[in-house]
Design a protein around this motif. Structure first.
Motif, mmCIF file in Angstrom:
data_model
loop_
_atom_site.group_PDB
_atom_site.id
_atom_site.type_symbol
_atom_site.label_atom_id
_atom_site.label_comp_id
_atom_site.label_asym_id
_atom_site.label_seq_id
_atom_site.Cartn_x
_atom_site.Cartn_y
_atom_site.Cartn_z
ATOM 1 N N GLU A 20 3.147 57.323 63.126
ATOM 2 C CA GLU A 20 2.052 58.289 63.225
ATOM 3 C C GLU A 20 1.927 58.844 64.641
ATOM 4 O O GLU A 20 1.633 60.025 64.834
ATOM 5 C CB GLU A 20 0.747 57.640 62.763
ATOM 6 N N ARG A 21 2.176 58.007 65.632
ATOM 7 C CA ARG A 21 2.112 58.471 67.023
ATOM 8 C C ARG A 21 3.286 59.408 67.333
ATOM 9 O O ARG A 21 3.108 60.426 68.010
ATOM 10 C CB ARG A 21 2.105 57.269 67.969
ATOM 11 N N ARG A 24 2.506 62.734 65.933
ATOM 12 C CA ARG A 24 1.586 63.508 66.786
ATOM 13 C C ARG A 24 2.344 64.187 67.923
ATOM 14 O O ARG A 24 2.043 65.316 68.297
ATOM 15 C CB ARG A 24 0.471 62.618 67.320
ATOM 16 N N GLU A 175 -1.210 51.121 75.555
ATOM 17 C CA GLU A 175 -1.197 52.482 76.091
ATOM 18 C C GLU A 175 0.229 52.950 76.369
ATOM 19 O O GLU A 175 0.601 54.088 76.056
ATOM 20 C CB GLU A 175 -2.031 52.554 77.375
ATOM 21 N N SER A 178 2.119 53.576 73.048
ATOM 22 C CA SER A 178 1.617 54.808 72.453
ATOM 23 C C SER A 178 2.184 56.036 73.156
ATOM 24 O O SER A 178 2.644 56.982 72.511
ATOM 25 C CB SER A 178 0.086 54.818 72.511
ATOM 26 N N GLN A 179 2.177 56.008 74.482
ATOM 27 C CA GLN A 179 2.690 57.142 75.246
ATOM 28 C C GLN A 179 4.192 57.329 75.029
ATOM 29 O O GLN A 179 4.668 58.451 74.903
ATOM 30 C CB GLN A 179 2.395 56.965 76.739
ATOM 31 N N PHE A 182 4.781 58.858 71.563
ATOM 32 C CA PHE A 182 4.398 60.274 71.607
ATOM 33 C C PHE A 182 5.471 61.090 72.328
ATOM 34 O O PHE A 182 5.892 62.148 71.840
ATOM 35 C CB PHE A 182 3.051 60.411 72.321
#
Length: 198
Positions: A20-21, A24, A175, A178-179, A182
């Motif tokens: 999902e990340r 995005r 974090e 996630s980064q 992305f």
């Protein structure tokens, strides 16, 4: 608009969170959009053993998703340094796609999640690259120009985004994880859009 397939199998939710990340990141690039798909579980004799429609999350992938995509992000949990059986089972059924070259020349990347820091993330990422190479895809990783790759204390490798879920299978991304996921989605989408213009 360039469709990028984000195909994954997730057992406890960690790979789904990464998918999902990544999606995005793909959707943040003008001219690109993510298409999230998953695969059903398989039994011990390698037959699909799930309902025809998932109870939640992304729909099941179809061969047409591969044929229609302009790029691919592939994700699986770690299984002893290898991709999980449901993802392997799916790729084993793509002989016709391989024969007609539907994926040849399309960009791709991989991502994974494990229970422990040294649980086989990089070996799993490499194992997922093998069928993509056979299909003629253009593989890309994560360069060290992504600052989080040098500072992460959990997931993240130059082979692809990853997550360390711990023994309890916590799907919450740090974090840095996630980064990096992305950024991987963005990098894949930018390459797909750039190739689509040439």
């Amino acid at each position: 608009m360039q469709d990028i397939l984000v195909l994954y199998y997730s057992h406890r939710g960690s790979v789904r969170a990464l998918a999902e990340r990544l999606a995005r990141g793909i959707d943040s690039v003008p001219g690109a959009q993510a298409r999230l798909r998953t695969v059903p579980r398989v039994s011990t004799v390698c037959e699909a053993s799930a309902p025809g429609i998932p109870d939640a999350g992304a729909p099941y992938v179809e061969i047409s998703d591969l044929e229609e995509c302009a790029g691919l992000a592939l994700g699986s949990p770690v299984r002893f340094g290898n991709m999980a059986a449901p993802i392997k089972y799916f790729w084993d059924g793509t002989i016709a796609t391989w024969q007609n070259g539907s994926l040849a020349g399309k960009p791709a990347c991989v991502f994974t999640s494990s229970a422990s820091q040294h649980g086989g993330n990089e070996a799993t990422l490499l194992s997922m690259m093998l069928p993509l190479l056979h299909h003629g895809m253009l593989l890309m990783g994560l360069p060290y120009t992504e600052a989080e790759l040098s500072t992460t204390r959990s997931g993240g490798t130059p082979y692809g985004a990853s997550h360390v879920a711990g023994g309890n299978g916590d799907p919450t991304l740090t974090e840095a994880e996630s980064q990096l996921a992305f950024a991987q989605g963005q990098r894949l989408a930018r390459l797909v859009v750039q190739l689509g213009k040439s």
